[in-house]
Design a protein around this motif. Sequence first.
Motif, mmCIF file in Angstrom:
data_model
loop_
_atom_site.group_PDB
_atom_site.id
_atom_site.type_symbol
_atom_site.label_atom_id
_atom_site.label_comp_id
_atom_site.label_asym_id
_atom_site.label_seq_id
_atom_site.Cartn_x
_atom_site.Cartn_y
_atom_site.Cartn_z
ATOM 1 N N THR A 37 0.791 -8.295 -3.711
ATOM 2 C CA THR A 37 -0.095 -9.188 -4.762
ATOM 3 C C THR A 37 -0.648 -10.202 -3.805
ATOM 4 O OG1 THR A 37 1.983 -9.207 -6.101
ATOM 5 C CG2 THR A 37 0.737 -11.179 -6.119
ATOM 6 N N TYR A 38 -1.939 -10.596 -4.115
ATOM 7 C CA TYR A 38 -2.723 -11.179 -3.229
ATOM 8 C C TYR A 38 -2.996 -12.622 -3.820
ATOM 9 C CZ TYR A 38 -7.355 -12.609 -1.632
ATOM 10 O OH TYR A 38 -8.580 -13.460 -0.818
ATOM 11 N N PHE A 39 -2.781 -13.771 -3.025
ATOM 12 C CA PHE A 39 -2.931 -15.001 -3.621
ATOM 13 C C PHE A 39 -3.806 -15.468 -2.639
ATOM 14 C CE2 PHE A 39 -1.833 -19.325 -2.747
ATOM 15 C CZ PHE A 39 -2.445 -20.029 -3.772
ATOM 16 N N ALA A 40 -5.218 -15.787 -3.425
ATOM 17 C CA ALA A 40 -6.277 -16.117 -2.585
ATOM 18 C C ALA A 40 -6.572 -17.828 -2.269
ATOM 19 C CB ALA A 40 -7.713 -15.763 -3.572
ATOM 20 N N GLY A 41 -5.696 -18.204 -2.432
ATOM 21 C CA GLY A 41 -5.771 -20.028 -2.373
ATOM 22 C C GLY A 41 -7.064 -20.306 -2.869
ATOM 23 N N ASP A 42 -7.695 -21.038 -1.963
ATOM 24 C CA ASP A 42 -9.110 -21.494 -2.293
ATOM 25 C C ASP A 42 -9.772 -20.618 -1.332
ATOM 26 O OD1 ASP A 42 -9.438 -23.093 -4.297
ATOM 27 O OD2 ASP A 42 -9.770 -25.072 -3.090
ATOM 28 N N THR A 43 -10.959 -19.953 -1.646
ATOM 29 C CA THR A 43 -11.937 -19.441 -1.031
ATOM 30 C C THR A 43 -13.420 -18.999 -1.655
ATOM 31 O OG1 THR A 43 -12.192 -17.110 0.207
ATOM 32 C CG2 THR A 43 -11.132 -17.036 -1.791
ATOM 33 N N ALA A 85 -0.495 -13.244 6.258
ATOM 34 C CA ALA A 85 -1.483 -14.305 5.969
ATOM 35 C C ALA A 85 -2.983 -13.511 6.053
ATOM 36 C CB ALA A 85 -1.420 -15.295 7.071
ATOM 37 N N VAL A 86 -3.975 -13.703 5.361
ATOM 38 C CA VAL A 86 -5.248 -13.296 5.401
ATOM 39 C C VAL A 86 -6.291 -14.407 5.283
ATOM 40 C CG1 VAL A 86 -4.403 -11.016 4.446
ATOM 41 C CG2 VAL A 86 -5.156 -13.024 2.819
ATOM 42 N N PRO A 87 -7.475 -14.111 5.739
ATOM 43 C CA PRO A 87 -8.558 -15.131 5.858
ATOM 44 C C PRO A 87 -9.053 -15.642 4.516
ATOM 45 C CG PRO A 87 -8.998 -13.267 7.338
ATOM 46 C CD PRO A 87 -7.930 -12.720 6.584
ATOM 47 N N ALA A 88 -9.511 -16.847 4.421
ATOM 48 C CA ALA A 88 -10.026 -17.248 3.258
ATOM 49 C C ALA A 88 -11.345 -18.100 3.811
ATOM 50 C CB ALA A 88 -9.318 -18.292 2.536
ATOM 51 N N ARG A 89 -12.538 -18.215 3.308
ATOM 52 C CA ARG A 89 -13.750 -19.023 3.450
ATOM 53 C C ARG A 89 -13.557 -20.343 2.792
ATOM 54 N NH1 ARG A 89 -13.143 -15.340 6.081
ATOM 55 N NH2 ARG A 89 -14.720 -13.859 7.024
ATOM 56 N N TYR A 143 -2.466 -15.178 1.058
ATOM 57 C CA TYR A 143 -1.531 -14.245 1.569
ATOM 58 C C TYR A 143 -1.452 -13.110 0.583
ATOM 59 C CZ TYR A 143 0.132 -18.665 3.804
ATOM 60 O OH TYR A 143 0.275 -19.914 4.415
ATOM 61 N N VAL A 144 -0.983 -12.087 0.901
ATOM 62 C CA VAL A 144 -0.414 -10.961 0.594
ATOM 63 C C VAL A 144 0.941 -10.571 0.647
ATOM 64 C CG1 VAL A 144 -0.850 -8.346 0.303
ATOM 65 C CG2 VAL A 144 -2.703 -9.735 1.027
ATOM 66 N N VAL A 145 1.670 -10.596 -0.621
ATOM 67 C CA VAL A 145 3.094 -10.443 -0.801
ATOM 68 C C VAL A 145 3.389 -8.811 -0.769
ATOM 69 C CG1 VAL A 145 5.168 -11.040 -1.850
ATOM 70 C CG2 VAL A 145 3.439 -12.869 -1.610
ATOM 71 N N GLU A 146 4.021 -8.371 0.173
ATOM 72 C CA GLU A 146 3.901 -6.863 -0.055
ATOM 73 C C GLU A 146 5.672 -6.492 -0.188
ATOM 74 O OE1 GLU A 146 2.079 -4.544 2.898
ATOM 75 O OE2 GLU A 146 0.759 -6.316 3.403
ATOM 76 N N GLY A 147 5.972 -6.166 -1.481
ATOM 77 C CA GLY A 147 7.277 -5.644 -1.801
ATOM 78 C C GLY A 147 7.212 -4.518 -2.592
ATOM 79 N N GLU A 148 7.596 -4.454 -3.979
ATOM 80 C CA GLU A 148 7.554 -3.218 -4.786
ATOM 81 C C GLU A 148 5.989 -3.244 -5.300
ATOM 82 O OE1 GLU A 148 9.831 -4.012 -8.149
ATOM 83 O OE2 GLU A 148 11.763 -3.714 -6.854
ATOM 84 N N ALA A 149 5.300 -4.250 -5.024
ATOM 85 C CA ALA A 149 3.792 -4.358 -5.325
ATOM 86 C C ALA A 149 3.245 -5.197 -4.066
ATOM 87 C CB ALA A 149 3.514 -4.987 -6.660
ATOM 88 N N LEU A 187 -4.228 -12.977 -7.718
ATOM 89 C CA LEU A 187 -4.149 -14.216 -7.947
ATOM 90 C C LEU A 187 -5.474 -14.869 -7.564
ATOM 91 C CD1 LEU A 187 -0.509 -15.101 -7.632
ATOM 92 C CD2 LEU A 187 -1.716 -13.690 -9.619
ATOM 93 N N LEU A 188 -6.480 -15.165 -8.381
ATOM 94 C CA LEU A 188 -7.872 -15.506 -8.013
ATOM 95 C C LEU A 188 -8.285 -16.616 -8.548
ATOM 96 C CD1 LEU A 188 -9.954 -12.151 -8.133
ATOM 97 C CD2 LEU A 188 -8.804 -13.120 -6.237
ATOM 98 N N PRO A 189 -8.734 -17.723 -7.919
ATOM 99 C CA PRO A 189 -9.385 -19.030 -8.422
ATOM 100 C C PRO A 189 -10.510 -18.818 -9.073
ATOM 101 C CG PRO A 189 -9.575 -18.790 -6.078
ATOM 102 C CD PRO A 189 -8.990 -17.716 -6.399
#
Length: 258
Positions: A147-153, A117-121, A139-145, A170-172
């Motif tokens: 991947t950053y899902f920014a949500g709303d920020t 879990a990472v911060p969002a504004r 969120y950052v999913v860390e597996g073979e890659a 994955l950016l809004p």
Amino acid sequence: MEVTWWGHATCTVEDSGVRFLTDPLFARRLAHLRRRRGAPPPPEATVAEAVLVSHLHSDHLHLPSLARLAPGTRLLVPRGAPGAVPGLRRLAAGAGLRLTEVVPGDEVTVEGVTVRAVPARHDGRRLPFGPHRSPALGYVVEGEARTYFAGDTGLFDAMAEEVGPVDVALLPVGGWGPYLGQGHLDAGRAAEALAALSPAAAVPVHYGTYWPIGLDGVRPHEFHAPGDEFVRHAARLAPKVTVHRLAHGERVRPEVAR
């Protein structure tokens, strides 16, 4: 790894054989919003080992959509969400969902894949009257890659530092109304974020799906154009990043080097 965009902020990220679903919203209509582009996601979209909920707004934490998840699905939500959203804890218990509350910096392992879990504004309250009890998250999913899902920020100075190195972002790039308030990225600011994050690939999300009923003629450009505008701004500000502008239900396997 593979990314499928189902519309709005709802994506499936599959990495190392593990499926993650972001901010599931499967409704044709939500309050004053109507789905104007793309059919509602098919039943396969509800299949995931874990669901990542970025914040408590009803277009991101949507109880009827969560009720369609299979028993045993892991549900990651901002800390305090069960107390702020009536029915979430009852829904999780009744549907057999495994509820985990997180704050920025927390890490959860799902079948060998790490989710951080990472911060969002962004305003993380349950609107319109909820108190400030829960943070908005990415969120950052860390597996073979990674991947950053920014949500709303919104864009913030320490974004790259707090998110860390990522391969896919994955950016809004828009919203669901004619005007974006504070705590959001438009196409231009999303491209600035992309330049700071410097991933190998990006997918624009959170645009071109829902629109307020009766406002079809009010700044329709804000509904139709953000994806193309993001591609244009990204080519100027982050030319080394491959941008995949997906149609609803389309999937891509971004090329990343780890």
